[in-house]
Motif scaffolding. Sequence first.
Motif, PDB file in Angstrom:
ATOM      1  N   ILE A 141       3.536   6.950   3.795  1.00  5.36           N
ATOM      2  CA  ILE A 141       4.879   6.139   3.842  1.00  5.36           C
ATOM      3  C   ILE A 141       5.802   6.715   3.279  1.00  5.36           C
ATOM      4  CG2 ILE A 141       4.394   4.896   1.546  1.00  5.36           C
ATOM      5  CD1 ILE A 141       5.860   3.172   4.801  1.00  5.36           C
ATOM      6  N   ARG A 142       5.795   7.563   2.287  1.00  7.07           N
ATOM      7  CA  ARG A 142       7.150   8.283   2.032  1.00  7.07           C
ATOM      8  C   ARG A 142       7.854   9.029   2.967  1.00  7.07           C
ATOM      9  NH1 ARG A 142       7.969  13.136  -1.592  1.00  7.07           N
ATOM     10  NH2 ARG A 142      10.002  12.912  -2.413  1.00  7.07           N
ATOM     11  N   GLN A 143       6.978   9.782   3.703  1.00  3.68           N
ATOM     12  CA  GLN A 143       7.213  10.661   4.854  1.00  3.68           C
ATOM     13  C   GLN A 143       7.937   9.575   5.910  1.00  3.68           C
ATOM     14  OE1 GLN A 143       6.880  13.858   4.086  1.00  3.68           O
ATOM     15  NE2 GLN A 143       5.978  13.146   2.377  1.00  3.68           N
ATOM     16  N   ARG A 144       7.478   8.573   6.196  1.00  2.09           N
ATOM     17  CA  ARG A 144       7.954   7.648   7.213  1.00  2.09           C
ATOM     18  C   ARG A 144       9.395   6.824   6.794  1.00  2.09           C
ATOM     19  NH1 ARG A 144       3.307   3.782   9.986  1.00  2.09           N
ATOM     20  NH2 ARG A 144       1.878   5.556  10.095  1.00  2.09           N
ATOM     21  N   VAL A 145       9.519   6.830   5.382  1.00  2.00           N
ATOM     22  CA  VAL A 145      10.907   6.103   5.159  1.00  2.00           C
ATOM     23  C   VAL A 145      11.838   6.753   4.578  1.00  2.00           C
ATOM     24  CG1 VAL A 145       9.590   3.712   5.059  1.00  2.00           C
ATOM     25  CG2 VAL A 145      10.018   5.164   3.019  1.00  2.00           C
ATOM     26  N   LYS A 146      11.445   8.105   4.255  1.00  2.00           N
ATOM     27  CA  LYS A 146      12.611   8.881   3.619  1.00  2.00           C
ATOM     28  C   LYS A 146      13.715   8.989   4.049  1.00  2.00           C
ATOM     29  CE  LYS A 146      10.365  12.962   2.257  1.00  2.00           C
ATOM     30  NZ  LYS A 146      10.130  14.098   2.133  1.00  2.00           N
ATOM     31  N   TYR A 147      13.912   8.913   5.643  1.00  2.00           N
ATOM     32  CA  TYR A 147      15.440   8.980   6.168  1.00  2.00           C
ATOM     33  C   TYR A 147      16.215   7.841   5.789  1.00  2.00           C
ATOM     34  CZ  TYR A 147      13.887   5.396   9.460  1.00  2.00           C
ATOM     35  OH  TYR A 147      13.718   4.175  10.101  1.00  2.00           O
ATOM     36  N   MET A 148      15.334   6.658   5.329  1.00  2.00           N
ATOM     37  CA  MET A 148      16.023   5.464   4.950  1.00  2.00           C
ATOM     38  C   MET A 148      16.793   5.540   3.357  1.00  2.00           C
ATOM     39  SD  MET A 148      13.361   2.823   6.380  1.00  2.00           S
ATOM     40  CE  MET A 148      14.531   1.350   6.141  1.00  2.00           C
ATOM     41  N   GLY A 149      16.296   6.516   2.593  1.00  2.00           N
ATOM     42  CA  GLY A 149      16.865   6.810   1.563  1.00  2.00           C
ATOM     43  C   GLY A 149      16.250   5.808   0.263  1.00  2.00           C
ATOM     44  N   ILE A 150      15.044   5.363   0.627  1.00  2.00           N
ATOM     45  CA  ILE A 150      14.402   4.205  -0.382  1.00  2.00           C
ATOM     46  C   ILE A 150      13.349   5.034  -1.075  1.00  2.00           C
ATOM     47  CG2 ILE A 150      13.408   2.215  -0.629  1.00  2.00           C
ATOM     48  CD1 ILE A 150      14.811   1.157   1.972  1.00  2.00           C
ATOM     49  N   PRO A 151      13.557   5.154  -2.230  1.00  2.00           N
ATOM     50  CA  PRO A 151      12.391   6.036  -2.883  1.00  2.00           C
ATOM     51  C   PRO A 151      11.213   5.272  -2.932  1.00  2.00           C
ATOM     52  CG  PRO A 151      14.634   6.043  -4.393  1.00  2.00           C
ATOM     53  CD  PRO A 151      14.598   4.945  -3.218  1.00  2.00           C
ATOM     54  N   ILE A 152      10.094   5.868  -3.268  1.00  2.00           N
ATOM     55  CA  ILE A 152       8.647   5.277  -3.497  1.00  2.00           C
ATOM     56  C   ILE A 152       8.236   5.672  -4.835  1.00  2.00           C
ATOM     57  CG2 ILE A 152       6.195   5.351  -2.751  1.00  2.00           C
ATOM     58  CD1 ILE A 152       8.106   4.329  -0.591  1.00  2.00           C
ATOM     59  N   ALA A 153       7.892   4.580  -5.554  1.00  2.00           N
ATOM     60  CA  ALA A 153       7.144   4.728  -6.750  1.00  2.00           C
ATOM     61  C   ALA A 153       5.934   4.462  -6.941  1.00  2.00           C
ATOM     62  CB  ALA A 153       8.069   3.565  -7.964  1.00  2.00           C
ATOM     63  N   ALA A 154       5.002   5.319  -7.899  1.00  2.00           N
ATOM     64  CA  ALA A 154       3.598   5.134  -7.933  1.00  2.00           C
ATOM     65  C   ALA A 154       3.488   4.509  -9.298  1.00  2.00           C
ATOM     66  CB  ALA A 154       3.023   6.564  -7.836  1.00  2.00           C
ATOM     67  N   ASP A 155       2.502   3.339  -9.444  1.00  2.00           N
ATOM     68  CA  ASP A 155       2.100   2.746 -10.776  1.00  2.00           C
ATOM     69  C   ASP A 155       0.714   3.040 -10.765  1.00  2.00           C
ATOM     70  OD1 ASP A 155       1.311   0.933 -12.597  1.00  2.00           O
ATOM     71  OD2 ASP A 155       2.163  -0.707 -11.584  1.00  2.00           O
ATOM     72  N   GLU A 156      -0.172   2.192  -9.783  1.00  2.00           N
ATOM     73  CA  GLU A 156      -1.784   2.335  -9.881  1.00  2.00           C
ATOM     74  C   GLU A 156      -2.056   3.508  -9.624  1.00  2.00           C
ATOM     75  OE1 GLU A 156      -0.724  -2.262  -9.058  1.00  2.00           O
ATOM     76  OE2 GLU A 156       0.142  -0.239  -8.523  1.00  2.00           O
ATOM     77  N   SER A 157      -1.182   4.279  -8.698  1.00  2.00           N
ATOM     78  CA  SER A 157      -1.964   5.871  -8.340  1.00  2.00           C
ATOM     79  C   SER A 157      -1.572   6.499  -9.495  1.00  2.00           C
ATOM     80  CB  SER A 157      -1.015   6.173  -7.257  1.00  2.00           C
ATOM     81  OG  SER A 157      -1.321   5.359  -5.972  1.00  2.00           O
ATOM     82  N   VAL A 158      -0.942   6.123 -10.602  1.00  2.00           N
ATOM     83  CA  VAL A 158      -0.971   6.870 -11.930  1.00  2.00           C
ATOM     84  C   VAL A 158      -1.986   6.577 -12.993  1.00  2.00           C
ATOM     85  CG1 VAL A 158       0.650   7.559 -13.893  1.00  2.00           C
ATOM     86  CG2 VAL A 158       1.404   7.420 -11.605  1.00  2.00           C
ATOM     87  N   ARG A 159      -2.153   5.272 -13.082  1.00  2.00           N
ATOM     88  CA  ARG A 159      -2.938   4.661 -14.073  1.00  2.00           C
ATOM     89  C   ARG A 159      -4.366   4.297 -13.841  1.00  2.00           C
ATOM     90  NH1 ARG A 159      -2.654  -0.948 -13.772  1.00  2.00           N
ATOM     91  NH2 ARG A 159      -0.690  -1.582 -12.681  1.00  2.00           N
ATOM     92  N   LYS A 160      -4.802   4.219 -12.397  1.00  2.00           N
ATOM     93  CA  LYS A 160      -5.996   3.958 -12.067  1.00  2.00           C
ATOM     94  C   LYS A 160      -6.868   4.655 -11.565  1.00  2.00           C
ATOM     95  CE  LYS A 160      -6.381  -0.617 -10.845  1.00  2.00           C
ATOM     96  NZ  LYS A 160      -6.961  -1.377 -12.018  1.00  2.00           N
ATOM     97  N   VAL A 161      -6.427   6.018 -11.667  1.00  4.50           N
ATOM     98  CA  VAL A 161      -7.049   7.201 -11.267  1.00  4.50           C
ATOM     99  C   VAL A 161      -7.698   8.096 -11.986  1.00  4.50           C
ATOM    100  CG1 VAL A 161      -5.918   7.086  -8.952  1.00  4.50           C
ATOM    101  CG2 VAL A 161      -4.917   8.465 -10.867  1.00  4.50           C
ATOM    102  N   ASP A 162      -8.674   9.038 -11.668  1.00  2.46           N
ATOM    103  CA  ASP A 162      -9.041  10.108 -12.720  1.00  2.46           C
ATOM    104  C   ASP A 162      -8.160  11.234 -13.037  1.00  2.46           C
ATOM    105  OD1 ASP A 162     -11.608   8.910 -12.796  1.00  2.46           O
ATOM    106  OD2 ASP A 162     -12.385  10.233 -11.359  1.00  2.46           O
ATOM    107  N   ASP A 163      -7.088  11.159 -12.098  1.00  4.28           N
ATOM    108  CA  ASP A 163      -6.061  12.575 -12.468  1.00  4.28           C
ATOM    109  C   ASP A 163      -4.691  11.808 -12.147  1.00  4.28           C
ATOM    110  OD1 ASP A 163      -4.373  14.424 -12.433  1.00  4.28           O
ATOM    111  OD2 ASP A 163      -5.526  15.635 -10.776  1.00  4.28           O
TER     112      ASP A 163
END
Length: 359
Positions: free
Chosen positions: A182-204
Amino acid sequence: MTRMPHPLPTLPELLDLASVVSLPLNTRFRGVDAREAMILRGPEGATEFSPFLEYDDNEAVAWLAAAIDFGWSTTPPAFRDRIPVNATLPAVAVQDVAAVLDRYPGCRTIKVKVAERGQTLDDDVARVRAARDYLGVDGRIRLDANGGWNVDEAEHAIHRLAEFDLEYIEQPCPSVDDLWEIRQRVKYMGIPIAADESVRKVDDPLDVARRGAADLLVVKAQPLGGIHSALEIVERAGLPVVVSSALDTSIGIAMGAHLAASIPELEYDCGLATAALLQADVTASPLVPVDGSIAVQRPELDESLVQFSLAPADRDAWWRARLARVHALLTARSALATRTPDPMRHRPHSGASNARNRG
């Protein structure tokens, strides 16, 4: 990675220093009307152990590590004494938006919950429009989907919602692969993507940054094992961060505030104003926003307020049994970490929970 005192406080010590409280919410949030938490009294001050009820014991280990880190270790040096914060707007009806946001005086950033189960994209658009109308043209709107969309749904939703001048979108999709897409798809729109669960609910917790799947990270002290553990993740990730809470009491909010104060560069308002969602708290000086920020301090427990909010006996027993099981797991992992040269690998972490965190 988690910096733990040695030895760990014993289970009898923790149980003797614990109170379980149940705090009613002003607005239903994460499907509940009250927040349960275990308050501990450590040598450095009050601390909090409050993994959500649906989390299993493995996921709760990091939360106990964080509680002990805050209550038994000194906090790192601070770069600031106040933290600018955002308002949090649950998935409420449009007519309730203003009443919720009035609890956040001076906040010029609103995090709007979207992709709520049982609601539609039209509901999201109406809620975000109401938040933008409340703020006016100068305030900032960020969205939090809690991984509720697939990639195609996220792309469609972002196009629908982009008219409201979005600061960023938090966890639009559940997996790191989906975030990258999704970051690749909307990058041209200039809207950043933030990660939450993908930081704290994963092994790495660094995988999302390593793979270029997010523009910024949302970090929370309790789920990441405490202030010192979270700081190491921030340093190694090399991305801007937003420090957020997990619907904590003001004691848990204070843990997050000390984490935010310890980060050299803090580019975004932090999600540390959620004490405003509580009808009651455990301190007479709750960490609610004043002029759009909260103080970096350790609130003193008000024992009369603690007593007033004590959970029923069966819930108290449930939490104490949970603490006993999680303490045993933390003790075993801490012993393993002392024998292992790779602390990242054995950092107490959330694991792969099936429960969907709506924090």
